[in-house]
Design a protein around this motif. Structure first.
Motif, short mmCIF file in Angstrom:
data_model
loop_
_atom_site.label_atom_id
_atom_site.label_comp_id
_atom_site.label_asym_id
_atom_site.label_seq_id
_atom_site.Cartn_x
_atom_site.Cartn_y
_atom_site.Cartn_z
N TRP A 63 45.27 15.33 73.51
CA TRP A 63 44.35 16.01 72.32
C TRP A 63 45.09 17.56 72.01
O TRP A 63 45.25 17.92 70.94
CB TRP A 63 42.99 16.34 72.90
N LYS A 64 45.66 18.22 73.08
CA LYS A 64 46.18 19.67 72.98
C LYS A 64 47.26 19.38 72.07
O LYS A 64 47.39 20.26 70.88
CB LYS A 64 46.31 20.11 74.08
N LEU A 65 48.31 18.37 72.21
CA LEU A 65 49.35 18.35 71.50
C LEU A 65 49.17 17.79 69.88
O LEU A 65 49.60 18.33 68.98
CB LEU A 65 50.53 17.31 72.19
N TRP A 66 48.17 17.13 70.06
CA TRP A 66 47.67 16.47 68.43
C TRP A 66 47.10 17.56 67.73
O TRP A 66 47.66 17.81 66.72
CB TRP A 66 46.72 15.44 68.73
N ASN A 67 46.37 18.48 68.30
CA ASN A 67 46.06 19.71 67.40
C ASN A 67 46.98 20.77 67.15
O ASN A 67 46.99 21.28 66.05
CB ASN A 67 44.78 20.46 68.33
N GLU A 68 47.96 20.72 68.08
CA GLU A 68 49.28 21.87 67.85
C GLU A 68 50.19 21.13 66.92
O GLU A 68 51.05 21.93 66.48
CB GLU A 68 49.83 22.15 69.15
N GLY A 69 50.05 19.92 66.48
CA GLY A 69 51.07 19.40 65.79
C GLY A 69 52.41 18.85 66.20
O GLY A 69 53.54 18.75 65.89
N ASN A 70 52.16 18.61 67.78
CA ASN A 70 53.41 18.68 68.66
C ASN A 70 53.30 17.23 69.46
O ASN A 70 53.93 16.91 70.59
CB ASN A 70 53.78 19.59 69.77
N ILE A 71 52.65 16.21 68.73
CA ILE A 71 52.12 15.21 69.54
C ILE A 71 53.64 14.17 69.99
O ILE A 71 53.34 13.50 70.97
CB ILE A 71 51.35 14.30 68.60
N MET A 72 54.58 14.44 69.18
CA MET A 72 55.76 13.79 69.71
C MET A 72 56.32 14.16 71.15
O MET A 72 57.05 13.43 71.85
CB MET A 72 57.11 13.95 68.81
N ASP A 73 55.74 15.41 71.61
CA ASP A 73 56.00 15.83 72.69
C ASP A 73 55.37 14.94 73.74
O ASP A 73 55.93 15.14 75.21
CB ASP A 73 55.75 17.33 72.99
N LEU A 74 54.62 14.17 73.49
CA LEU A 74 53.88 13.21 74.64
C LEU A 74 54.69 11.88 75.08
O LEU A 74 54.70 11.46 75.95
CB LEU A 74 52.63 12.59 73.97
N VAL A 75 55.56 11.47 73.94
CA VAL A 75 56.33 10.44 73.96
C VAL A 75 57.20 10.46 75.45
O VAL A 75 58.01 11.60 75.45
CB VAL A 75 57.20 10.19 72.82
N ASP A 76 57.39 9.71 76.12
CA ASP A 76 58.34 9.36 77.00
C ASP A 76 59.84 9.78 76.66
O ASP A 76 60.36 9.43 75.49
CB ASP A 76 58.35 7.98 77.70
N ASP A 77 60.56 10.49 77.47
CA ASP A 77 61.74 11.27 77.16
C ASP A 77 62.87 9.96 76.70
O ASP A 77 63.57 10.20 76.06
CB ASP A 77 62.41 12.05 78.38
N SER A 78 62.74 8.90 77.35
CA SER A 78 63.73 7.68 77.48
C SER A 78 63.51 7.09 75.86
O SER A 78 64.24 6.27 75.78
CB SER A 78 63.44 6.61 78.41
N LEU A 79 62.61 7.42 75.41
CA LEU A 79 62.07 6.65 73.94
C LEU A 79 62.59 7.67 72.72
O LEU A 79 62.85 6.89 71.72
CB LEU A 79 60.76 6.22 73.84
N HIS A 80 62.82 8.76 73.02
CA HIS A 80 62.96 9.53 71.78
C HIS A 80 64.36 9.12 70.77
O HIS A 80 64.44 9.28 69.62
CB HIS A 80 63.38 10.87 72.02
N LYS A 81 65.19 8.53 71.40
CA LYS A 81 66.39 8.08 70.72
C LYS A 81 66.40 6.75 70.00
O LYS A 81 67.01 6.46 68.96
CB LYS A 81 67.67 8.34 71.48
#
Length: 814
Positions: A716-734
């Motif tokens: 919820w904190k990341l969603w409100n800050e607009g940084n929700i992609m930081d929630l995603v598992d590091d192995s998935l980003h690419k």
């Protein structure tokens, strides 16, 4: 001095004849391999030497993984010409006249690379880090090997190898299965290509699968392969060659094999569990392997065992470790008019029919009847007949519209109700008397059987600690539950007396063991402990509910047992265990790219949608969590553990309970605080699962600071800050599709809203996940369910946290 000199000469001559020591990476003129020596690759991953299976006395030279047990062989030199144990003494694998050769104890040539490199001064054989055995004239750095094992594979294709077709030399790589799991000699199945078709799977001369007309990116789609940080796949097609290859990161051990069952498998070694996990299967269903069950048999994916003989046929004899070999007739056909046909409905028809013209089914039957070689017929607007053996029959599901009806020819003796032609000469009196006698005899026999069964049943009830009446009562339908009852003795045999070696894990309701039934089916055995919170009511509940539920995303109940105080449930075995063992493990989570995680999320949603709406019973699971989502060999998710599930009547959507039971971190606030559960309780749990699958973080174990003590608050904190992609598992980003990830997170946050009325239903959840054109509402602040520690909780807790006995949470996965 002379004695010292002679001793020195003797030592030198001995050193020139003694095989080189374990660990050397090359074979040369004076270095060779014997029964007791091996060579290793520089990185220590692969080993080359002599081996034999426990079930055979023959020896082979092969390459295997050095530090994996049991031995996993990836290449075999002499699979066609093994060395008997009597001839293994003094056998050598060495360089001779420029070739790599295998000599038996009598120094007879058993196998050779046959490259005729005798003119070269120095020839070396090197085992490289990728498992490739290379014969070259200047060692490891040779760019043009004289010969290499990857160009002559057996049943395995390793990362870095090329599998394809050489357009200049008109040669191709071929994978051929082992004959049995213990016999590396060539088996029935092969995988190759001819330059026009990329990949083809064969049973002998019968093709049963191909990847398309030519090499190209379409191969990856056909094989359901997608690029990821772990796996990189390539398809090359140029004027010289066309081939497929792939690579993996250094820490991952991967191989592709053509298994003895005819399936092409992509396998990855899981170090924590010490086992090979199947990531990809082609064809996906075993019954789609041509003639897998042999002649005159039926393959059925929904039965165990898969293969069964047609009526009037019996199974062929088979050797130790051999699979089902097919069936033979019990009674020979003699081309008699009294031979009849047995009907089989909803079948995939056998291969190689002979089509002929017939105006009706009766005419088609007559055509087959008059042909003494005809063994079966089918009529679908035209007449098809089969001559000789029947191969590739498959029983299709009730909902499969591709099924056909086939009639199989049988001898008169297989039809006891068919009157012999001589019976036509019986008098009218005998024709009346004989049936009357038969009816009376049948009645007497039935009475006798009933009496014997009654006595046995009464005796069994006296010796059974918990009678079946206690387990399954009037709640079951009038036809019974349709699940097999197993004796305790049969379960003890299947699990080797509940040995620790067979133990898969332990949950809140008791341990789970792996078992094998006599026919070979693998099962998971859930043994409810005497101290378990799941009593007889929960046990009965789980048996009755799962027996009534049938869905590809729900685990299948194989059977149950309630003898001598034991309460035991038998499920289908899920080779990849539970979802939490993947997403919360630093190594195994790398095997789940975004595509697989998204498919898992959709699969769980389908299962809950079925429970809440599509099944004839409305079921609320009440304990949805990642450890209760099991994964089969295709990584298909299946919801399990219905001990706490409840059936609600009619169109009711909620109910209340005085006994709150569930798992901390997944329970909705209204259920945890007031005992009110509903379909929205399951939706809340599903929202937690979505966030865990995407982030790879466990909500129950997540702690960032005093303000954010669980995964829900962090999201919820990341969603409100607009940084929700930081929630995603590091192995998935690419490799992830950002729009799909964002949609899933949005849905997850909607599911965990505090007010259950604001949460979507599962039909809405599924629509939001599938329909990319749908505009999703913005979520409200979720329910930050915090844990209240119980006084009896043995887990560690900070001293400043309050201790309360108001609620009980399950801290361990069941």
């Amino acid at each position: 001095m002379e004695i010292t000199f002679l001793v020195s000469l003797l030592l030198i001559s001995l050193l020139n004849t003694i095989p080189f020591s374990y660990g050397v990476e090359t074979i040369s003129g004076n270095k060779y391999i014997t029964q007791n020596t091996t060579i290793s690759s520089p990185n220590g991953r692969f080993e080359l030497g002599f081996f034999k299976s426990a079930q055979s006395s023959n020896y082979y030279v092969g390459i295997w993984y050095k530090n994996i047990s049991p031995i996993t062989v990836v290449w075999v030199a002499n699979r066609v010409t093994p060395i008997p144990s009597a001839a293994i003494h003094s056998s050598k694998f060495r360089i001779l006249a420029g070739d790599l050769v295998l000599l038996d104890g009598a120094q007879n040539l058993v196998w050779s690379t046959n490259v005729s490199a005798a003119k070269l001064r120095s020839v070396l054989a090197t085992l490289r880090d990728d498992g490739n055995l290379v014969l070259s004239d200047d060692g490891v750095d040779s760019k043009t090997p004289l010969w290499q094992s990857v160009e002559h594979p057996t049943d395995t294709f390793l990362p870095g190898s090329k599998f394809g077709y050489n357009k200049r030399t008109k040669t191709k790589q071929v994978l051929t299965s082992w004959k049995t799991p213990d016999d590396p000699s060539p088996g029935l199945y092969s995988l190759d290509n001819d330059g026009n078709t990329a990949f083809q799977l064969w049973n002998g001369t019968e093709e049963y699968w191909n990847s398309g007309p030519k090499f190209g990116s379409g191969i990856l789609r056909t094989l359901s392969l997608k690029q990821s940080p772990v796996f990189n796949f390539s398809v090359v097609d140029n004027e010289n060659e066309s081939y497929f290859t792939y690579s993996v990161i250094e820490s991952v051990i991967s191989r592709w094999i053509l298994d003895v069952n005819g399936q092409q498998k992509s396998l990855t070694w899981l170090e924590p569990t010490k086992e090979w996990a199947a990531i990809n299967l082609v064809p996906a269903q075993q019954c789609d392997v041509y003639a897998y069950c042999g002649p005159f048999s039926i393959c059925n994916e929904n039965s165990s065992p898969l293969c069964a003989c047609l009526y009037g046929f019996s199974e062929k004899q088979r050797g130790l470790n051999e699979s089902f070999q097919g069936c033979v007739r019990k009674s020979r056909l003699r081309c008699e008019e009294t031979e009849r046909f047995k009907m089989y409905t909803n079948m995939r028809l056998p291969g190689h029919p002979q089509n002929t013209t017939a105006g009706s089914e009766a005419e088609c039957e007559s055509i087959c009847q008059k042909n003494c070689s005809c063994t079966a017929y089918a009529y679908i607007n035209y007449c098809s007949i089969w001559v000789g053996q029947l191969f590739n029959l498959k029983q299709l599901g009730k909902d499969d519209s591709n099924g056909s009806t086939i009639y199989v020819r049988l001898a008169p003796s297989e039809f006891p109700n068919i009157q012999d032609t001589n019976s036509q000469h019986l008098s009218g009196k005998l024709k009346v008397v004989i049936p009357s006698i038969a009816v009376a005899a049948a009645a007497l026999i039935a009475c006798a059987i009933f009496y014997i069964c009654f006595k046995r049943m009464r005796t069994a009830l006296k010796t059974t600690a918990e009678a079946m009446v206690q387990v399954i009562d009037e709640d079951t339908d009038e036809n019974g539950i349709g699940v097999q009852f197993f004796t305790l003795q049969s379960i003890l045999e299947a699990t080797n007396n509940f040995s620790n070696a067979n133990k898969l894990g332990k949950g809140g309701f008791g341990p789970v063991y792996k078992g094998t039934l006599p026919e070979g089916q693998e099962i998971a055995v859930k043994r409810l402990s005497n101290q378990s919170r799941q009593g007889i009511n929960e046990f009965k509940n789980e048996v009755v509910l799962i027996a009534k539920l049938q869905h590809r995303n729900l685990v299948k109940l194989v059977g149950y047992c309630s003898q001598l105080g034991e309460k035991i449930l038998l499920y289908e075995y899920m080779s990849n265990k539970s979802l939490d063992t993947f997403i919360f493990d630093q190594t195994r989570r790398l095997l789940l790219d975004w595509s697989k995680r998204f498919d898992i999320i959709l699969g769980i949603a389908r299962g809950l949608l079925y429970l809440h709406q599509d099944s004839r019973l409305r079921i609320i699971h009440r304990d949805m969590k990642t450890s209760n989502v099991l994964l089969d060999e295709d990584m298909t998710p299946k919801i399990s553990d219905f001990g706490l599930a409840r059936m609600v009547i009619g169109n009711a959507l909620e109910a209340n309970t005085k006994k709150v039971a569930g798992t901390y971190g997944y329970m909705s606030p209204e259920y945890a605080l007031s005992g009110l559960f509903s379909i929205k309780s399951d939706v809340f749990s599903f929202g937690v699962i979505i966030l865990e699958v995407i982030s790879g973080k466990n909500n129950r174990a997540f702690f960032q600071n005093e303000e954010i003590s669980n995964l829900l608050g962090y999201a919820w904190k990341l969603w409100n800050e607009g940084n929700i992609m930081d929630l995603v598992d590091d192995s998935l980003h690419k490799c992830c599709k950002e729009h799909e990830v964002l949609r899933c997170i949005n849905v997850g946050l909607l599911c965990i809203e505090e007010d259950p009325k604001c949460r979507p239903t599962m039909p809405n959840v599924f629509s939001m996940l599938m329909d990319e054109s749908m505009t999703l509402p913005r979520p409200n602040k979720p329910a930050f369910v915090t844990r209240t520690q119980t006084c009896n909780d043995s887990s560690s807790v900070p001293p400043d946290k309050p201790c309360s006995n108001q609620l009980t949470f399950s801290l361990e996965g069941r």
